[in-house]
Motif scaffolding. Structure first.
Motif, PDB file in Angstrom:
ATOM      1  N   UNK A  38      -1.753  66.412  31.093  1.00 27.85           N
ATOM      2  CA  UNK A  38      -2.121  65.131  30.491  1.00 27.85           C
ATOM      3  C   UNK A  38      -1.010  64.698  29.542  1.00 27.85           C
ATOM      4  N   UNK A  39      -1.000  63.432  29.197  1.00 29.40           N
ATOM      5  CA  UNK A  39      -0.058  62.897  28.204  1.00 29.40           C
ATOM      6  C   UNK A  39       1.396  63.222  28.545  1.00 29.40           C
ATOM      7  N   UNK A  40       1.797  62.961  29.798  1.00 29.30           N
ATOM      8  CA  UNK A  40       3.187  63.182  30.190  1.00 29.30           C
ATOM      9  C   UNK A  40       4.096  62.189  29.470  1.00 29.30           C
ATOM     10  N   UNK A  41       5.242  62.681  29.020  1.00 29.58           N
ATOM     11  CA  UNK A  41       6.204  61.839  28.310  1.00 29.58           C
ATOM     12  C   UNK A  41       7.626  62.183  28.704  1.00 29.58           C
ATOM     13  N   UNK A  42       8.544  61.330  28.295  1.00 28.80           N
ATOM     14  CA  UNK A  42       9.945  61.465  28.677  1.00 28.80           C
ATOM     15  C   UNK A  42      10.800  61.149  27.462  1.00 28.80           C
ATOM     16  N   UNK A  43      11.791  62.000  27.188  1.00 31.48           N
ATOM     17  CA  UNK A  43      12.666  61.779  26.044  1.00 31.48           C
ATOM     18  C   UNK A  43      14.098  62.027  26.473  1.00 31.48           C
ATOM     19  N   UNK A  44      14.994  61.028  26.305  1.00 25.40           N
ATOM     20  CA  UNK A  44      16.391  61.223  26.715  1.00 25.40           C
ATOM     21  C   UNK A  44      17.045  62.360  25.936  1.00 25.40           C
ATOM     22  N   UNK A  45      17.863  63.145  26.622  1.00 34.12           N
ATOM     23  CA  UNK A  45      18.625  64.200  25.968  1.00 34.12           C
ATOM     24  C   UNK A  45      19.667  63.557  25.054  1.00 34.12           C
ATOM     25  N   UNK A  46      19.860  64.125  23.864  1.00 30.37           N
ATOM     26  CA  UNK A  46      20.793  63.550  22.904  1.00 30.37           C
ATOM     27  C   UNK A  46      22.223  63.527  23.422  1.00 30.37           C
ATOM     28  N   UNK A 103      13.078  64.160  18.622  1.00 32.84           N
ATOM     29  CA  UNK A 103      14.401  64.387  19.193  1.00 32.84           C
ATOM     30  C   UNK A 103      14.355  65.660  20.031  1.00 32.84           C
ATOM     31  N   UNK A 104      15.513  66.194  20.392  1.00 29.46           N
ATOM     32  CA  UNK A 104      15.569  67.343  21.288  1.00 29.46           C
ATOM     33  C   UNK A 104      14.793  68.549  20.774  1.00 29.46           C
ATOM     34  N   UNK A 105      14.706  68.689  19.466  1.00 31.71           N
ATOM     35  CA  UNK A 105      14.155  69.933  18.912  1.00 31.71           C
ATOM     36  C   UNK A 105      12.959  69.737  17.994  1.00 31.71           C
ATOM     37  N   UNK A 106      12.477  68.503  17.837  1.00 27.66           N
ATOM     38  CA  UNK A 106      11.368  68.268  16.913  1.00 27.66           C
ATOM     39  C   UNK A 106      10.268  67.434  17.577  1.00 27.66           C
ATOM     40  N   UNK A 107       9.039  67.872  17.351  1.00 30.74           N
ATOM     41  CA  UNK A 107       7.880  67.155  17.854  1.00 30.74           C
ATOM     42  C   UNK A 107       6.789  67.228  16.801  1.00 30.74           C
ATOM     43  N   UNK A 108       6.026  66.153  16.669  1.00 31.45           N
ATOM     44  CA  UNK A 108       4.893  66.096  15.740  1.00 31.45           C
ATOM     45  C   UNK A 108       3.624  66.063  16.576  1.00 31.45           C
ATOM     46  N   UNK A 109       2.609  66.855  16.178  1.00 31.96           N
ATOM     47  CA  UNK A 109       1.406  66.954  16.987  1.00 31.96           C
ATOM     48  C   UNK A 109       0.174  67.112  16.098  1.00 31.96           C
ATOM     49  N   UNK A 110      -0.989  66.849  16.689  1.00 34.59           N
ATOM     50  CA  UNK A 110      -2.263  67.075  16.008  1.00 34.59           C
ATOM     51  C   UNK A 110      -2.884  68.364  16.526  1.00 34.59           C
ATOM     52  N   UNK A 121       9.483  72.293  14.622  1.00 36.32           N
ATOM     53  CA  UNK A 121      10.904  72.407  14.946  1.00 36.32           C
ATOM     54  C   UNK A 121      11.034  73.604  15.865  1.00 36.32           C
ATOM     55  N   UNK A 122      11.545  73.363  17.071  1.00 34.28           N
ATOM     56  CA  UNK A 122      11.562  74.400  18.094  1.00 34.28           C
ATOM     57  C   UNK A 122      12.219  75.665  17.547  1.00 34.28           C
ATOM     58  N   UNK A 123      11.496  76.773  17.691  1.00 34.03           N
ATOM     59  CA  UNK A 123      11.989  78.043  17.187  1.00 34.03           C
ATOM     60  C   UNK A 123      11.401  78.438  15.859  1.00 34.03           C
ATOM     61  N   UNK A 124      10.644  77.495  15.236  1.00 31.07           N
ATOM     62  CA  UNK A 124      10.018  77.779  13.944  1.00 31.07           C
ATOM     63  C   UNK A 124       8.516  77.577  14.053  1.00 31.07           C
ATOM     64  N   UNK A 125       7.800  78.016  13.030  1.00 33.34           N
ATOM     65  CA  UNK A 125       6.356  77.807  12.980  1.00 33.34           C
ATOM     66  C   UNK A 125       6.054  76.362  12.578  1.00 33.34           C
ATOM     67  N   UNK A 126       4.972  75.776  13.105  1.00 31.43           N
ATOM     68  CA  UNK A 126       4.613  74.414  12.717  1.00 31.43           C
ATOM     69  C   UNK A 126       4.331  74.300  11.220  1.00 31.43           C
ATOM     70  N   UNK A 127       4.661  73.135  10.663  1.00 33.29           N
ATOM     71  CA  UNK A 127       4.451  72.855   9.249  1.00 33.29           C
ATOM     72  C   UNK A 127       3.497  71.667   9.124  1.00 33.29           C
TER      73      UNK A 127
END
Length: 659
Positions: A38-46, A103-110, A121-127
């Motif tokens: 569900x919720x498919x998305x697309x983000x251009x590579x930097x 961006x390539x390495x960051x996503x915000x989610x609920x 931030x990919x590779x870290x725990x969510x904040x």
């Protein structure tokens, strides 16, 4: 004899009554695909060398949680969030878009458990970016979007203001990546997330108020943004009574694209800030849909005046310069919202008549259509998969009734000569929803055992224009019941189904139609109602959530003037007219169709002599998500049909029926 010779031997077919066929499709295998991507998305590579595909996907075997996935160009998908993270939210109880890629390495989610917004931030725990609410789920956020600047996320916020289900305040807010939070505006009781113009000078959003639902009437709003980021007074560019805008995107700094239906069909318009509107490709077909979940997208701009669009589930390209809508030459699939696009690449979720829902990537330059995700194994042998037949039946009022017939299908079995199969009428939810005629794991569970299924797009379904949708105006419990009964009767009269072994099933609004049918027509021997509405007056008087608390104004009538209608149509007041046994299945955390409705109905049935069963499930909300729940429900439903319709199913425990 070599192996090749063995492989070419004819299959041995066993003669056995319908409903008794052995099937390799277990309830566990059917449950494993209960929730797809569900919720498919697309983000251009930097780097500009490709793109990232993102999507969420239900995990039935992990308690029904929703995980987040990403795939770089040419690489295998990666699951980013392991248990217990659950990428869902409760906005409107149905939820809204639960993540946005920065961006390539960051996503915000609920996150479902606490309804807070997190930065990963990919590779870290969510904040956590939003505060812990004083009461559980007291603050909810959904429909996340990323405005220009990259320092904050915009979304819809729900604040629970009291103990009642309608004690809710909504606003549009900006959440800073530093944890700050500011309110942008609160124009309507219900809103979609604001969309920023390219220059950041304006925002656009869609709003509506009770008693309208978002497919009845909405308003497309635009407001200026001040130098300090504050949002000024809004103006209404489109929409209003009898018109429902369902999606908006900016075309440039002075105009927007919007899907709306002033002429009775959801078409794509270009609307200038002065209100001038132009239908880019007038067509008597739906290029939009009902806003059950905030963040749905039925079109995605491609540039140069072209747009990827969904036309009744078909992927197409709308050319605003030519005024045309052209279907793409891709495999025959049914596509669903949301669509995403970047350059010549389109991403979405699609399924076929014998294939489950998956993420697909289409490159318009070379016409390639690649399947990105692979559903769990176990339901992929086409020999056991029914190919649905699209049919159009005629209702009692002469209206057409689209439906899909899924015949009993099992290469190892055939019924005795002259025996007609039992058939189950499947009623979709909503009722403002639809069936698309694709592979359904629950249908296959039954058809592979010799039970036919027919899925009906009764009056009120979407996909056929506003006039068809509004056949249900003040007629819920009448038109839906009559249309489903007409299809069942037609199948029996033409010799497709056994007239003495017809059943009906459905969930939510489909559960309502199931129970309403059993208490008003004499077509079915029994029915299975999943998380149903059974008492209209109770449901409209504080027993459901805010989003649908005034829904019945339009499809039943306004209270108190039509109270007698509410009482007369409710199955809860017609228990003595029940045509046959009923099975009720209910999640105990359901805020939409609360457990109390089934509890009262079961109490009314006790001691009447009418066979019934009432199954409840801890930890389930509206719509079952856990694999074990889905498996138990399917086995119970199969045993139920066997006991009532006169066959002994193989390999399932006997459901105990009460009287």
């Amino acid at each position: 004899m070599d192996c090749h010779s063995l492989a070419t031997l004819p299959r041995v077919v066993t003669i056995s009554p319908y409903g008794t066929w052995a099937s390799p499709i277990s309830s566990a295998e059917a449950a494993a695909v209960a929730s797809g991507p569900q919720w498919a998305g697309l983000h251009p590579d930097s780097s500009g060398s490709g793109e990232h595909l993102w999507w969420a996907e239900g995990q039935p075997t992990e308690g029904g949680r929703v995980a987040l996935f990403r795939r770089f160009s040419g690489e295998a998908p990666v699951r980013l969030l392991s248990a217990p993270w659950n990428v869902r939210n409760r906005v409107h109880e149905y939820g809204g878009r639960p993540y946005v890629v920065l961006d390539d390495s960051r996503v915000v989610f609920t996150n479902w458990d606490d309804q807070r917004v997190y930065l990963l931030e990919i590779g870290s725990e969510p904040v956590a970016l939003t505060p812990e609410p004083e009461t559980r789920h007291g603050l909810r956020f959904g429909d996340l979007v990323a405005p220009p600047g990259g320092t904050e996320v915009w979304c819809v916020r729900e604040e629970i203001t009291g103990p009642g289900p309608t004690d809710v305040r909504r606003s549009l807010v900006a959440i800073g990546l530093d944890g700050s939070l500011r309110e942008l505006c609160a124009s309507h009781r219900f809103m979609t997330a604001p969309q920023s113009s390219p220059d950041g000078a304006h925002v656009a959003w869609i709003g509506w108020n009770h008693p309208d639902m978002p497919w009845d009437a909405t308003e497309l709003c635009v407001a200026p943004v001040g130098p300090d980021g504050s949002v000024g007074e809004h103006r209404v560019l489109a929409g209003g009574p009898g018109e429902a805008v369902c999606q908006v995107e900016w075309a440039d700094n002075r105009s927007v694209y919007a899907v709306t239906d002033p002429d009775g069909w959801w078409n794509l318009f270009r609307i200038d800030l002065d209100g001038t509107a132009r239908n880019l490709a007038p067509i008597e077909d739906e290029l939009g849909g009902p806003l059950w979940k905030l963040g749905a997208r039925w079109f995605a701009p491609l540039g140069d005046g072209r747009h990827a669009v969904l036309r009744g589930g078909t992927l197409a390209v709308l050319d605003e310069n030519a005024g045309t809508v052209t279907d793409l030459d891709v495999p025959s699939l049914s596509w669903s919202s949301p669509l995403a696009a970047s350059g010549s690449v389109v991403v979405g979720i699609a399924s076929g008549s014998t294939s489950h829902g998956a993420v697909y990537r289409v490159d318009l330059k070379n016409g390639e259509c690649d399947q990105v995700t692979v559903p769990p194994a176990g339901l992929d042998d086409p020999a056991w998969l029914p190919v649905p037949e699209a049919r159009v039946f005629t209702g009692p009022d002469g209206e057409r009734i689209p439906a899909y017939v899924y015949p009993p299908t099992n290469p190892d079995f055939a019924a005795p000569e002259g025996e007609l199969p039992p058939y189950v009428v499947h009623v979709h939810g909503g009722p403002t929803g639809r069936i698309s005629g694709t592979l359904d794991n629950e249908f296959t569970y039954f058809t592979s055992r010799g039970i036919g299924v027919v899925a009906v797009n009764y009056g009120g379904s979407t996909g056929y224009g506003r006039a068809f949708r509004e056949r249900l105006r003040e007629q819920w419990g009448v038109v839906d019941v009559q249309d489903c009964a007409a299809v069942a009767t037609a199948l029996a009269e033409e010799g497709t189904a056994d007239p003495d072994r017809l059943a009906i099933r459905g969930g939510s609004a489909g559960g309502w139609t199931t129970a309403a049918s059993l208490t008003s027509v004499k077509v079915y021997r029994c029915g299975a109602a999943y998380y149903p509405i059974l008492d209209l007056l109770g449901w409209a008087s504080g027993e459901t959530h805010d989003f649908e608390s005034r829904y019945l104004d339009s499809i039943v009538g306004k209270l108190p003037d039509t109270e007698r209608r509410y009482l007369d149509r409710s199955p809860s007041t017609r228990v003595d007219q029940l045509a046959g046994p009923i099975l009720m299945l209910q999640g105990l955390e359901d805020e939409i169709c609360p457990p109390v409705q089934c509890e009262r109905f079961a109490s009314q049935l006790a001691g009447t002599g009418v066979e019934h069963a009432h199954l409840t499930f801890e930890g389930e909300q509206h719509g079952f998500r856990k694999a074990e729940t889905v498996a138990v429900s399917l086995e119970a439903e199969l045993s139920f049909y066997g006991q009532v319709l006169g066959f002994v199913p193989v390999g399932v425990p006997t459901l105990e029926l009460s009287r």
